[in-house]
Design a protein around this motif. Structure first.
Motif, short mmCIF file in Angstrom:
data_model
loop_
_atom_site.label_atom_id
_atom_site.label_comp_id
_atom_site.label_asym_id
_atom_site.label_seq_id
_atom_site.Cartn_x
_atom_site.Cartn_y
_atom_site.Cartn_z
N ILE A 167 0.92 -1.35 0.08
CA ILE A 167 -0.04 0.13 -0.02
C ILE A 167 0.91 1.23 0.05
O ILE A 167 0.45 2.05 -0.69
CB ILE A 167 -1.05 -0.11 1.17
CG1 ILE A 167 -1.85 -1.10 1.02
CG2 ILE A 167 -1.79 1.41 1.30
CD1 ILE A 167 -2.61 -1.26 -0.20
N VAL A 174 0.94 3.99 -3.06
CA VAL A 174 0.54 5.45 -2.99
C VAL A 174 1.69 6.26 -3.55
O VAL A 174 1.51 7.23 -4.00
CB VAL A 174 0.18 5.74 -1.64
CG1 VAL A 174 -0.11 7.27 -1.21
CG2 VAL A 174 -1.10 5.01 -1.18
N ALA A 221 1.55 6.53 -7.27
CA ALA A 221 0.74 7.34 -7.67
C ALA A 221 1.22 8.75 -7.46
O ALA A 221 0.85 9.50 -8.51
CB ALA A 221 -0.49 7.15 -7.30
N GLN A 268 -2.65 8.22 -12.96
CA GLN A 268 -2.28 8.43 -11.49
C GLN A 268 -3.18 7.91 -10.53
O GLN A 268 -2.95 7.23 -9.58
CB GLN A 268 -2.31 10.08 -11.29
CG GLN A 268 -1.83 10.26 -9.94
CD GLN A 268 -1.75 11.91 -9.66
OE1 GLN A 268 -2.67 12.56 -10.01
NE2 GLN A 268 -0.43 12.19 -9.13
N ARG A 269 -4.41 7.37 -11.08
CA ARG A 269 -5.44 6.85 -10.26
C ARG A 269 -5.22 5.37 -10.29
O ARG A 269 -5.82 4.64 -9.37
CB ARG A 269 -6.71 7.50 -10.46
CG ARG A 269 -7.29 8.69 -10.44
CD ARG A 269 -8.82 9.24 -10.20
NE ARG A 269 -9.40 8.42 -11.60
CZ ARG A 269 -9.53 9.03 -12.64
NH1 ARG A 269 -9.10 10.43 -12.92
NH2 ARG A 269 -10.30 8.75 -13.79
N LEU A 302 -3.81 3.43 -7.38
CA LEU A 302 -4.67 3.72 -6.21
C LEU A 302 -5.91 3.08 -6.21
O LEU A 302 -6.69 2.56 -4.97
CB LEU A 302 -5.04 5.45 -6.11
CG LEU A 302 -3.93 6.29 -5.74
CD1 LEU A 302 -4.37 7.74 -5.95
CD2 LEU A 302 -3.16 5.97 -4.34
N ALA A 332 -5.07 -0.38 -5.32
CA ALA A 332 -4.74 -0.45 -3.74
C ALA A 332 -5.99 -0.91 -3.10
O ALA A 332 -5.79 -1.52 -1.97
CB ALA A 332 -4.18 0.95 -3.40
N PRO A 334 -6.91 12.01 -6.15
CA PRO A 334 -5.75 11.18 -5.31
C PRO A 334 -5.43 11.16 -4.09
O PRO A 334 -5.29 10.15 -3.45
CB PRO A 334 -4.57 11.61 -6.47
CG PRO A 334 -4.91 12.28 -7.57
CD PRO A 334 -6.47 12.91 -7.21
N LEU A 376 -8.31 9.20 -2.17
CA LEU A 376 -8.13 7.91 -2.71
C LEU A 376 -6.85 7.18 -1.86
O LEU A 376 -6.81 6.10 -1.32
CB LEU A 376 -7.74 7.52 -4.16
CG LEU A 376 -8.86 7.68 -5.01
CD1 LEU A 376 -8.61 7.68 -6.43
CD2 LEU A 376 -10.11 6.68 -4.59
N SER A 377 -5.82 8.02 -1.70
CA SER A 377 -4.62 7.79 -1.07
C SER A 377 -4.78 7.59 0.57
O SER A 377 -4.66 6.75 1.24
CB SER A 377 -3.61 8.77 -0.99
OG SER A 377 -3.12 8.82 -2.61
N VAL A 381 -6.97 4.22 1.20
CA VAL A 381 -6.23 3.07 1.06
C VAL A 381 -5.31 2.69 2.28
O VAL A 381 -5.14 1.70 2.87
CB VAL A 381 -5.47 2.64 -0.20
CG1 VAL A 381 -6.47 2.69 -1.56
CG2 VAL A 381 -4.49 3.97 -0.50
#
Length: 559
Positions: free
Chosen positions: A95, A99, A102, A286-287, A290, A293, A538, A541-542, A545
C-alpha cells in the motif's frame, strides 16, 4: 519434484461439470483475444493498448496482474507457514509503495510519454543504462512468468493428473494464444475478467474453510493447540524474516520489506506499471495504482486466511510445520483446500479462478516482456529506423519466444517449497537496485549516466552476493530474511557506487533533465490535471487505502 507434482498423490476429484466450466472459461478468454485483435493496427496498439483505457479498467488490471502465483499460491503458502505475519506483504509491503507511485512517480512516467521504465532511464541517464535495464527486466520477466506457469501446472496436475511437463506446456500455450492475438488489450481485459473470477473463487473458500474449523475463534484455538501461536502475531515476524532479534526482525519488515523491497517492486516493475501507461490520460494513469490498492488491501483476507486454515485442515501441511516428512509443500495449500472444501460444480468455478490467476500473472509478464524487448532492445538498439509494421511483427514473435522461455524457467520454481521465497529473491536482484538508481536520479540532478549504469550493476551484484553467501552457509538466514538483507545491501551499494562514479563525471545539462528530475521540473508540470468528482481525487483515494491498511492491523490486534 516436491508436492502435488510428485506423482499426483493429491489429485482433485473433479467431475464432468467441473471440466465443462473450465473449458467454457477458456473459450471466453480466447474470445476476448479474438475481439481485441480487431483494434490492433500498430505496435502501440499491441504493446500499450493505444493509451486509451479508462482508470477503472487499468486499475483492476494493475492489481490482477499481481494476482498470479505470487498471490494465490505464494501468499497462501505464506499464510500456511507464517500466518498473520504474511499480512505484511499487503499492508506494509504494497500500500505505501502504491501510493508513492501514484503521487510522486506517475506524473514523471506518464508526463514523459515514455513507453517503458527502461526508456525513462534512457532519457534520464543514457542508452547503456536503458539497455542494461532492458536486459535485466527481460530476464526477470521470463523467470517470473515461469513461476506462474509452474503454479498453474500444480492445479492442472491436481485436476487432470497430467505430468508436470505437459501441464506447463498446455498452460503456456493457452496464455500465448490470447496474448498473441490481442496484445496488451487482450491481456488487460482478460485480467479484469480474471480479477472477478478470482474473487468469486477465494471468498467461498475462505468462508467455507472458516466454517469448517469453527470460525475465527476455532481457527485460533486449533493453531494454539498445534503450537503455532506465532502465526497469530503479526509482529515481530521472526519466522518470516529469519532474524533472531525481535527488534531486528521488526526493522527488517518495516525497512526491508516495507521500503526497500516493496518500493523497488511496485514503483519500477514494468509488469504492473505498464497497465498505468495504457491509461487514456495522466489523471487516469495516476489513479490506476490507487484504484488497484483498494482491492489489494482487502484481498489479503481471502488469501492469507485460507492458508492459515490449510495449516490445520491439511495433514501434510501440519506435518511440515512440525518438521515431519510430508508428500505436499506449502505451495499446495490452495489446491488441497479445493479438494477438501468445495463440492462438484462449484469446484469447476474455483478451478477456473485459479487458472485465471495464473494466466493473469503470466500474461502480465509476457506482455511487459514483449514491450521492453521490442521498444528498448530491438527498436532503440538492435534494429532502429524500421517501419511500425516491422515492430508489430517483432512484438508478436517475441510473445512466442517469451512463452517458450517461461516454460523452461518454470522448472526452476519447482525447486522451492514456498515459491514466495523464490519470488522475493528475484525482486531483490532485479527490482530493488533499479528503484535505488531511479529514485536517486529523480532527486539528485548530478547523478551521471555512468553513475546510474554502475550503480545498477553493483546493486544487482550486491543482492546476488547476499543470496550466494546465504546458500553456502556463510549467512544463516531462513525464511525470506536473505531477500530483505539482499535488498538493503543492493540499495546502499547502488547509491554509494552511483555517487562515487558521478563525482568524477559530468552530469547532463539541466535543460535536458526537465521532466526527469524533481527539482528541475516546475510544480505546474508535476501537477496532474484533475478530473471532476471527489472520488477521482488522488488525495482522497490515498487516505482511503492507507486507512484500510491500518484498519487491517487494528482488526487483528483485537481479534
Amino acid at each position: 519434484m516436491p508436492g502435488a507434482l510428485a506423482g499426483a498423490p493429491q489429485r482433485i476429484d473433479a467431475h464432468l461439470v467441473d471440466y465443462l466450466l473450465v473449458a467454457f472459461y477458456f473459450v471466453v478468454v480466447l474470445g476476448i483475444g479474438l475481439i481485441a485483435r480487431r483494434s490492433v493496427s500498430s505496435s502501440l496498439d499491441f504493446l500499450l493498448s493505444g493509451r486509451s483505457l479508462p482508470a477503472w479498467v487499468t486499475g483492476l488490471a494493475f492489481v490482477s496482474a499481481n494476482l498470479g502465483a505470487t498471490e494465490l499460491l505464494g501468499q497462501a503458502a505464506n499464510g500456511a507457514q507464517f500466518g498473520e505475519q504474511a499480512f505484511h506483504y499487503y499492508w506494509i509491503g504494497a500500500i505505501p509503495a502504491m501510493v508513492f507511485l501514484a503521487l510522486v512517480m506517475m506524473p514523471f512516467y506518464y508526463g514523459s510519454k515514455v513507453r517503458s521504465v527502461p526508456e525513462f532511464l534512457g532519457r534520464r541517464f543514457d542508452a547503456k543504462t536503458q539497455r542494461l535495464q532492458g536486459v535485466l527486466f527481460a530476464v526477470a520477466s521470463v523467470l517470473l512468468a515461469g513461476v506462474n506457469l509452474y503454479a498453474m501446472a500444480i492445479v492442472v496436475n491436481a485436476l487432470l493428473g497430467w505430468p508436470t511437463w505437459l501441464a506447463i506446456v498446455v498452460a503456456g500455450v493457452i496464455v500465448l494464444a490470447y496474448t498473441f492475438l490481442g496484445g496488451l488489450s487482450a491481456a488487460i481485459y482478460n485480467e479484469v475478467l480474471q480479477f472477478f473470477v478470482i474473487v468469486v473463487t477465494m471468498v467461498p473458500i475462505t468462508l467455507v474453510g472458516l466454517h469448517r474449523v469453527g470460525g475465527w475463534d476455532g481457527l485460533v484455538g486449533r493453531l494454539t493447540a498445534q503450537g503455532s501461536t506465532e502465526m497469530l502475531q503479526p509482529f515481530p515476524a521472526q519466522e518470516l524474516t529469519g532474524i533472531g532479534s525481535s527488534i531486528g526482525s521488526t526493522i527488517g519488515v518495516v525497512l526491508g520489506l516495507g521500503f526497500v523491497t516493496s518500493f523497488g517492486y511496485w514503483t519500477t516493475n514494468f509488469t504492473e506499471v505498464q497497465r498505468a501507461f495504457s491509461a487514456r490520460n495522466a489523471s487516469a494513469a495516476q489513479r490506476t495504482p490507487l484504484i488497484a490498492a483498494i482491492p489489494k488491501a482487502l484481498v489479503a483476507l481471502v488469501i492469507i486466511i485460507p492458508g492459515m486454515v490449510a495449516a490445520v485442515l491439511i495433514p501434510g501441511i501440519e506435518s511440515l510445520k512440525q518438521g515431519l516428512p510430508s508428500d505436499v509443500t506449502y505451495n499446495d495449500a490452495v489446491p488441497m483446500l479445493l479438494r477438501e472444501l468445495l463440492p462438484n460444480g462449484f469446484l469447476g468455478v474455483a478451478l477456473a479462478g485459479l487458472l485465471a490467476a495464473f494466466m493473469a500473472g503470466m500474461a502480465a509478464n509476457v506482455s511487459s516482456f514483449n514491450t521492453v524487448f521490442t521498444y528498448d532492445l530491438w527498436q532503440d538498439w538492435l534494429r532502429p529506423g524500421r517501419d511500425d509494421a516491422h515492430y508489430l511483427k517483432v512484438g508478436r514473435a517475441v510473445t512466442v519466444i517469451g512463452t517458450v522461455l517461461a516454460i523452461g524457467t518454470a522448472f526452476i520454481a519447482a525447486g522451492f517449497t514456498n515459491i514466495m521465497d523464490y519470488i522475493q529473491t528475484l525482486f531483490s536482484f532485479f527490482n530493488v537496485p533499479l528503484f535505488a538508481v531511479f529514485i536517486f536520479g529523480l532527486f539528485w540532478k548530478k547523478l551521471t549516466g555512468s553513475g546510474g549504469f554502475w550503480g545498477l550493476v553493483s546493486g544487482t551484484l550486491g543482492a546476488v552476493t547476499i543470496f550466494v553467501l546465504n546458500q553456502v552457509g556463510v549467512l544463516s538466514l531462513s525464511g525470506q530474511g536473505s531477500s530483505f538483507l539482499g535488498g538493503g545491501v543492493a540499495t546502499v551499494v547502488a547509491v554509494l557506487v552511483g555517487w562515487a562514479v558521478s563525482r568524477g563525471g559530468t552530469p547532463k545539462p539541466e535543460a535536458e533533465l526537465n521532466g526527469l528530475v524533481w527539482s528541475l521540473t516546475p510544480a505546474s508540470v508535476r501537477a496532474v490535471p484533475r478530473e471532476a468528482g471527489w472520488f477521482r481525487s488522488p488525495a482522497v483515494l490515498s487516505v482511503l487505502v492507507i486507512a484500510l491498511a491500518v484498519a487491517g492491523y487494528v482488526l487483528f490486534a483485537v481479534a
